[in-house]
Design an enzyme around this catalytic site. Structure first.
Site, PDB file in Angstrom:
ATOM      1  N   GLY A 184      -3.767 -16.520   0.152  1.00  0.00           N
ATOM      2  CA  GLY A 184      -2.262 -16.486   0.350  1.00  0.00           C
ATOM      3  C   GLY A 184      -1.732 -17.480  -0.078  1.00  0.00           C
ATOM      4  N   THR A 206      -3.280 -11.397   1.606  1.00  0.00           N
ATOM      5  CA  THR A 206      -2.813 -11.649   2.830  1.00  0.00           C
ATOM      6  C   THR A 206      -2.210 -10.474   3.671  1.00  0.00           C
ATOM      7  OG1 THR A 206      -0.915 -12.882   4.288  1.00  0.00           O
ATOM      8  CG2 THR A 206      -0.411 -12.556   2.036  1.00  0.00           C
ATOM      9  N   ASP A 208       0.012 -10.891   5.811  1.00  0.00           N
ATOM     10  CA  ASP A 208       1.455 -11.100   6.131  1.00  0.00           C
ATOM     11  C   ASP A 208       2.274 -10.724   4.716  1.00  0.00           C
ATOM     12  OD1 ASP A 208       0.653 -12.381   8.238  1.00  0.00           O
ATOM     13  OD2 ASP A 208       0.724 -14.520   7.343  1.00  0.00           O
ATOM     14  N   ARG A 260       6.622   2.494  31.494  1.00  0.00           N
ATOM     15  CA  ARG A 260       6.797   0.984  31.263  1.00  0.00           C
ATOM     16  C   ARG A 260       7.300   0.735  29.799  1.00  0.00           C
ATOM     17  NH1 ARG A 260       0.505   0.024  32.831  1.00  0.00           N
ATOM     18  NH2 ARG A 260       0.721  -0.482  34.915  1.00  0.00           N
TER      19      ARG A 260
END
Ligand code: F6P
Length: 373
Positions: A110, A133, A135, A170
């Site tokens: 990356g 990656t 990301d 919730r």
């Protein structure tokens, strides 16, 4: 004469690394008569000369396997800790390269890897890189392998969290990886139908998030799913970080610079727990029971998706062809259906963040997803 090529994987692991090693290796061996040696544990293996010969049998049956058969690390040759001391080991890396009579080195990684690769290129080595990656923040490539698989994992998690959030009425906050770039939170959050998505690129206001939850409650929807990238920041935190970065840029002299860097590092270290604090704040503001689910390294584990297998194979086989044409100093980027070699200078030290006018953001807003802004 057989041409000898080195290969290493560096940075955080992700699904698709083995598929890429296989593609470079098989195409290189079978089509271009190259031989490959693998360096173990990223750049550390290059510096310390820890290798394995990548024979054909090692490249079989790895397409579907997660992680990397070569091992990985975040070590940088120019700042490597050896015997407890940080040293510049670039010279040792070059010596290993020469000792093995390598014609080129393939670095799969990356952002950090691209920077290390550029340094080695400038030191005279023939380098080609591939972008990986979860990301998806490597620039000059449409996409990086690992991202699609991780996005699938986040999507499945958000799907599964829906039924439990609904049953207990919730709020469930889901923390997703991504310190600087929010692609994973955005893609996984949208595909899973999250109600709020919080990205590092868009500063949030917890009161706005609470408003969204309250509006849902009023409309009879008694639960909410909130996907938060680990690097998301409130408006106050975003201002603070901007000031710290500006302080670092303006600092003069070594001591002042170090001080400013330490202040920034302290901020980031403290920010690590922000999703827990955010979850508590949200519970207080809405009066609804809230839970935090941190997906962590689950997002990086396991078998690559079909898309990541295809992408890693496309980029890896193109890499072998570019090696054959002796095109060095480049990253093999993905461009549409094909590939595009890009000079490392255009890649290293840059990050592909989510543009605020990206079509995914527009689409999410139009179906009522909040970004907490
Ligand atoms: O580099 C990818 C990444 O998965 C980031 O999204 C995450 O913040 C980081 O690695 C975690 O790194 P490590 O596994 O070293 O803790």
């Amino acid at each position: 004469m057989t041409r000898k090529i080195g290969i290493l994987t560096s940075g955080g692991d992700c699904p698709g690394l083995n598929a890429a090693i296989r593609a470079v290796g098989k195409a290189g061996q079978d089509t271009y008569a190259m031989r490959f040696i693998g360096f173990l544990d990223g750049f550390r293996g290059l510096v310390l000369d820890k290798t394995i010969v990548l024979e054909s049998k090692m490249l079989s049956n790895i397409l579907t396997i997660g992680g990397t058969i070569l091992g990985t690390s975040r070590d940088k040759p120019h700042r490597m800790v050896i015997d407890g001391r940080e040293r510049d080991m670039t010279g040792a890396a070059i010596k290993t390269y020469k000792r093995h009579g390598l014609e080129a080195l393939v670095c799969i990684g990356g952002g950090g890897t691209q920077k290390n690769a550029l340094r080695l290129k400038r030191a005279g080595l023939n380098i080609i890189t591939l972008p990986k990656t979860i990301d998806n923040d490597v620039p000059m490539t449409d996409i990086s392998f690992g991202f699609d698989t991780a996005m699938g994992i986040v999507t499945e998690a958000v799907d599964r969290l829906h039924s439990t959030a609904m049953s207990h009425r919730r709020i469930i906050v889901v923390e997703v990886m991504g310190h600087r770039a929010g692609w994973l939170a955005l893609g996984g959050g949208m595909a899973g139908g999250a109600d709020v998505i919080m990205l590092p690129e868009i500063a949030y206001d917890v009161n706005r998030v609470a408003d969204t939850v309250r509006m849902r409650s009023k409309a009879g929807k008694k639960f909410s799913i909130i996907v938060v990238a680990e690097g998301a920041m409130s408006c106050r935190q975003a201002t603070q970080v901007k000031q710290l970065v500006a302080g670092k840029d303006a600092a003069e002299g070594r001591k002042e610079k170090e001080k400013a860097s330490r202040r920034l590092a302290k901020f980031h270290a403290e920010h690590l727990n922000h999703t827990m604090e955010f979850t508590k704040q949200l519970e207080e503001l809405t009066g609804l029971e809230s839970r935090l689910s941190i997906l962590g390294h689950l997002q990086r584990g396991g078998s690559p998706s079909c898309s990541d297998r295809l992408l890693a194979t496309k980029l890896g086989s193109a890499c072998a062809e570019l090696l054959d044409r002796r095109k060095y100093g480049i990253m093999v980027g993905a461009k549409g259906d094909g590939v595009e070699p890009v000079s490392l200078e255009k890649v290293a030290g840059r990050k592909k963040l989510v543009p605020l006018d990206h079509c995914w953001i527009k689409a999410a807003r139009s179906v009522g997803t909040s970004f907490g802004d």
